[in-house]
Design an enzyme around this catalytic site. Structure first.
Site, mmCIF file in Angstrom:
data_model
loop_
_atom_site.group_PDB
_atom_site.id
_atom_site.type_symbol
_atom_site.label_atom_id
_atom_site.label_comp_id
_atom_site.label_asym_id
_atom_site.label_seq_id
_atom_site.Cartn_x
_atom_site.Cartn_y
_atom_site.Cartn_z
ATOM 1 N N LYS A 93 -2.672 -6.688 -4.100
ATOM 2 C CA LYS A 93 -3.667 -5.663 -4.448
ATOM 3 C C LYS A 93 -4.020 -5.737 -5.941
ATOM 4 O O LYS A 93 -5.164 -5.596 -6.324
ATOM 5 C CB LYS A 93 -3.126 -4.260 -4.129
ATOM 6 C CG LYS A 93 -2.977 -3.957 -2.655
ATOM 7 C CD LYS A 93 -2.822 -2.475 -2.391
ATOM 8 C CE LYS A 93 -1.508 -1.912 -2.875
ATOM 9 N NZ LYS A 93 -0.307 -2.336 -2.149
ATOM 10 N N CYS A 108 1.606 14.283 -2.146
ATOM 11 C CA CYS A 108 2.584 13.193 -2.109
ATOM 12 C C CYS A 108 3.815 13.428 -2.974
ATOM 13 O O CYS A 108 4.900 12.981 -2.633
ATOM 14 C CB CYS A 108 1.941 11.854 -2.456
ATOM 15 S SG CYS A 108 1.062 11.823 -4.004
ATOM 16 N N MET A 109 3.674 14.114 -4.105
ATOM 17 C CA MET A 109 4.784 14.171 -5.054
ATOM 18 C C MET A 109 5.334 15.574 -5.306
ATOM 19 O O MET A 109 6.313 15.736 -6.031
ATOM 20 C CB MET A 109 4.342 13.594 -6.413
ATOM 21 C CG MET A 109 3.931 12.145 -6.370
ATOM 22 S SD MET A 109 5.074 11.068 -5.496
ATOM 23 C CE MET A 109 6.587 11.383 -6.370
ATOM 24 N N MET A 132 7.499 8.885 -0.155
ATOM 25 C CA MET A 132 6.910 9.932 0.691
ATOM 26 C C MET A 132 7.750 10.321 1.918
ATOM 27 O O MET A 132 7.594 11.409 2.431
ATOM 28 C CB MET A 132 5.517 9.517 1.175
ATOM 29 C CG MET A 132 4.560 9.207 0.065
ATOM 30 S SD MET A 132 4.777 10.278 -1.343
ATOM 31 C CE MET A 132 4.310 9.180 -2.633
ATOM 32 N N GLY A 164 3.656 7.511 -5.743
ATOM 33 C CA GLY A 164 2.715 6.720 -4.959
ATOM 34 C C GLY A 164 1.529 6.225 -5.761
ATOM 35 O O GLY A 164 1.168 5.055 -5.710
ATOM 36 N N GLN A 165 0.922 7.119 -6.532
ATOM 37 C CA GLN A 165 -0.338 6.775 -7.204
ATOM 38 C C GLN A 165 -0.093 6.344 -8.651
ATOM 39 O O GLN A 165 0.905 6.722 -9.261
ATOM 40 C CB GLN A 165 -1.270 7.981 -7.184
ATOM 41 C CG GLN A 165 -1.630 8.436 -5.772
ATOM 42 C CD GLN A 165 -2.641 9.558 -5.780
ATOM 43 O OE1 GLN A 165 -3.829 9.332 -5.910
ATOM 44 N NE2 GLN A 165 -2.176 10.783 -5.644
HETATM 45 S S1 SF4 Z 1 0.971 -1.532 -9.546
HETATM 46 FE FE1 SF4 Z 1 1.516 -1.578 -7.368
HETATM 47 S S2 SF4 Z 1 -0.345 -2.298 -6.368
HETATM 48 FE FE2 SF4 Z 1 -0.523 -2.848 -8.526
HETATM 49 S S3 SF4 Z 1 0.285 -4.932 -8.679
HETATM 50 FE FE3 SF4 Z 1 1.953 -3.513 -9.125
HETATM 51 S S4 SF4 Z 1 2.996 -3.249 -7.153
HETATM 52 FE FE4 SF4 Z 1 0.966 -4.092 -6.718
#
Ligand code: SF4
Length: 795
Positions: free
Chosen positions: A80, A170-171, A337, A374-375
């Site tokens: 990603k 989420c948190m 989560m 998460g974010q």
């Molecule tokens: S911050 Fe998360 S989504 Fe982005 S490269 Fe690192 S592990 Fe992957």
């Protein structure tokens, strides 16, 4: 290092498993692209906070590579992170402000027209329905400067605490857990504890898919140190669980009993640290303080054999986990989560902290109780700037008069401007959102930024009408389910088109520089906020309304760190100049210029707050000179952390004769949240084109379901139709569906439960009772669904 044959086989399996799920992917990459310049930044996606360099050629981003000096990822990225830039140039990018017309279609307008219209409507609602009739709903993906600016505009300008953000979903339970145990939000330690841990306990975290670079660090540590034990506790045998030395399978929402049972075993075997318990903790149920004997008596009811019947976790596994946890010498727990998105999320967090406190596995290298976010900016942007209905910047409650007075002073407001009453939490906010003709819906207008509640809220059927009827202003980079309900759509800049600070899971703030200009007329959120402020008469409060986004960011950041100056969350020493120069960002507390940032809190010699006199004076803290470890945010002023007596309570819904299955939901490695960005990255969209339902073979057999068959999954709230994946990953009776898919018939959030934790108000996304049936009708399986037409409507 000599390996036995058994160890060798185990390590081979671990390596192969990692490779099979793409974990050989995040290698150091020197991009072969020829670029004009590399610009420092952070990844746009998860809370790991990987440092990147953004490659620019001819004014466009053409590559992303890992920053080898970043302390989060050391140059490695997951798929990603590498490919994030590809969505920036997708033809669907929103480029112009739009207002919905009477015929329901959007019309392109100028920025002045759009902003004048928004300000006029907000003023109208304020006048007619009061200051709390207009709400802000933000995101853990906004930059810190953006969240801070909107929060300041609402709380200081509109005098309203109707401010929320998707980190509530989420948190919030992690926040509740840290505050009720240690008195202050966010972890004690850092990612660096991973490499020092002797035992790693992963709970409710599919780290391999949701935080791949953290998982990579764990895997590398294990491969180099085969004696390190990895324990995974969760209902699915995820790719994370597959590399574990020990899997604790549990029915969703029952793990509280497992944690208590581990505590019982630890004490029974005398593996607890009585000295640490006596010196640094208290036993409490929130009302009274008890002796340690009372705690021993309390956990006695959780015999492993009893807990096995309740949870399906084998008693033997509980015993082994307790031993490894307590005797390793340094145990680190990481969760996400699976622990938080529950009606007992705060309690589950408390019980993990309990295990660390009774064994003294805290405040030393490799030992920590660490919540993974998460974010990318849920911690830095929303938790730390207090962009929630009950908080102020510095993560202090709006109810706290002293802190309110302090914030009013820094913001140049008259005393008494900030409302001491919290606003509505996210689910109540959306439940209170509606049209002017609905007297039961006090919130008449909402501005959302960088989030997609029309797809991401649980029990969606209940909330769509409110979003549709209210006056809804949406800031985003693409058309989404939420723009389909909007009255005004404002095109936003992507992270690399505006710059700003993200603060990741380990209290680390990192600056992204602006690399390129946004497309069309898209603008940074901070500019949009400042322009609305100007039109509402709050220009003095938000004076950073210039076109230069990095200048505006710097002004907002300086304003923000001034508020935090003498708090336990101090970022006063993390000036913009420093953040520009630092290759790896800065971890708070960082209370003065030149301070290197803090790896571990509450430990003398590591945590600067022990010597920070202004902090101690302001908060009335007295830290004894001989205290090596001191939980100085303890509300009782004794420097102790709380070991909680929390009774066992299961989830809000459990399977019954009518709804015989547990449903749990989650992410997959390739996709980000509702897929609005990652589905526009061709390589990712091809690899994960649609969601599916995982079913255990025993259950599939009973229902005559074969691989690929369509399955209807139905709860008391809604349904979805998904292709079946027959797998032994989950326990029999437990189903799993990922939530990234935008095709309305596959949107699992219609099925999810919106019951909330009474403390954190976080919904129980992770657990719903459902039934299934083979779907006999035929539906067109659209391989790739993205909303490209701003005028399209599914609702
Ligand atoms: S911050 Fe998360 S989504 Fe982005 S490269 Fe690192 S592990 Fe992957």
């Amino acid at each position: 290092m000599s390996l036995s044959r058994r160890d060798f086989i185990k390590l081979s399996i671990a390596s192969a498993t990692a490779a099979s799920i793409g974990l050989s992917l995040p290698k150091k990459v020197e991009s072969k692209e020829i670029v004009d310049k590399w610009v420092k930044g952070t990844c746009r996606f998860c809370g790991t906070g990987c440092g990147v360099y953004v490659g620019v050629k001819d004014g466009k981003v053409v590559a992303i590579k890992g920053n080898p000096e970043a302390k989060t990822n050391f140059g490695f990225l997951c798929v990603k992170g590498f490919l994030a830039y590809k969505c920036m140039y997708h033809p669907d990018r929103l480029k112009y402000p739009m207002i919905r017309q009477k015929d329901g279609k959007f019309k392109r307008v100028s920025w002045d027209e759009a902003l004048d219209y928004v300000a006029k409507k907000f003023k109208y609602f304020h006048k007619k329905y009061g200051k709390d009739s207009v709400a802000y709903y933000g995101s853990g993906q906004c930059t810190t400067e953006e969240s801070y600016t909107f929060n300041k505009l609402w709380k200081g300008g509109f005098r309203s605490n109707m401010v929320e953000g998707n980190p509530r979903l989420c948190m919030a339970s992690a926040v509740g857990g840290y505050i009720t145990t240690f008195g202050s939000d966010e972890p004690v330690g850092s990612y660096a504890d991973i490499e020092n841990a002797k035992c790693i306990f992963l709970v409710g975290s599919n780290t391999s898919e949701c935080h791949p670079i953290i998982f990579r660090r764990i895997m590398r540590h294990k491969l180099r140190n085969p004696d390190v034990k990895i324990i995974v506790c969760e209902p699915r045998k995820t790719n994370t669980a597959k590399i574990a030395d020990l899997w604790l399978p549990v029915d969703p929402g029952t793990d509280l009993a497992v944690f208590h049972s581990m505590a019982r075993e630890i004490i029974k075997n005398n593996w607890h640290d009585k000295k640490f318990i006596d010196a640094h903790t208290r036993i409490t149920d929130g009302k009274n303080v008890y002796s340690f004997d009372k705690y021993v008596e309390f956990v006695e009811q959780f015999k492993p054999e009893v807990v096995e019947k309740l949870t399906r976790c084998p008693a033997e596994n509980i015993r082994k986990a307790a031993k490894w946890f307590a005797t390793s010498g340094a145990t680190m727990t990481l969760w996400t989560m699976g622990l938080n998105q529950r009606t007992r999320g705060v309690w589950a967090n408390n019980l993990i902290h309990n295990l660390h406190l009774i064994t003294g596995n805290i405040c030393k290298p490799g030992a920590d109780s660490f919540s993974l976010t998460g974010q990318p900016n849920a911690c830095g942007g929303v938790r730390e700037t207090g962009s929630l209905c009950h908080l102020l910047p510095g993560t202090k409650p709006v109810k706290d008069k002293k802190w309110r007075t302090h914030v009013e002073k820094v913001w140049g407001l008259k005393p008494g401007t900030i409302d001491p009453k919290p606003g509505f939490h996210t689910m109540k906010m959306f439940d209170s959102l509606g049209g002017e003709n609905d007297p039961n819906k006090p919130i008449k207008a909402m501005l959302t930024s960088t989030t997609n509640p029309a797809q991401s809220l649980p029990n969606l059927n209940r909330y769509i009408k409110g979003m549709k009827d209210a006056f809804l202003v949406v800031l985003d980079i693409f058309p989404t389910k939420t723009t389909q309900l909007a009255d005004v759509v404002l095109p936003a800049a992507f992270l690399y088109e505006k710059g700003g600070v993200y603060g990741c899971s380990e209290r680390r703030s990192q600056l992204t520089e602006k690399a390129v200009n946004p497309p069309g007329e898209a603008k940074p959120d901070i500019w949009i906020a400042a322009q609305i402020a100007k039109r509402m008469g709050f220009e003095k409060l938000i004076p950073w309304n210039m076109d230069d986004s990095m200048k505006a960011n710097e002004m907002a950041w300086t304003d923000y760190i001034t508020v935090t100056k003498d708090s336990d969350h101090s970022l006063w020493g993390a000036t913009y100049d420093r953040l520009k120069k630092e290759k790896a960002g800065i971890q708070w507390p960082c209370p003065y210029p030149g301070h290197p940032g803090t790896y571990k809190r509450y430990v003398r010699g590591m945590d600067p707050m022990f010597e920070h006199e202004e902090f101690k004076r302001f908060f009335g803290k007295k830290i004894p000179d001989d205290a090596k470890i001191y939980f100085y945010m303890d509300k009782k002023g004794e420097g102790r952390a709380n070991i909680w007596l929390r009774p066992y309570k299961g989830p809000a819904e459990v399977p019954d004769a009518e709804y015989p299955f547990y449903l749990t939901t989650g992410r997959v490695i390739a996709h980000w949240h509702t897929g609005t960005m990652t589905m526009r990255i061709p390589e990712i969209a091809r690899s994960y084109p649609y969601a599916y339902i995982e079913i255990h073979p025993d259950d599939a057999r009973k229902y005559n379901i074969f691989e690929g068959d369509l399955v209807e999954v139905i709860s008391r709230r809604g349904k979805a139709i998904l292709p079946a994946r027959i797998t032994k990953n989950s326990l029999p009776g437990v189903l799993f569906v990922p939530w990234f898919d935008q095709e309305i018939s596959r949107m699992i959030n219609f099925v999810c439960n919106d019951a909330v934790d009474p403390g954190s108000k976080e919904p129980e996304f992770k657990i719903a009772a459902v039934k299934i049936r083979k779907y006999s009708g035929s539906i067109q399986m659209k391989e790739k669904v993205i909303i490209s037409d701003i005028n399209s409507s599914y609702y």
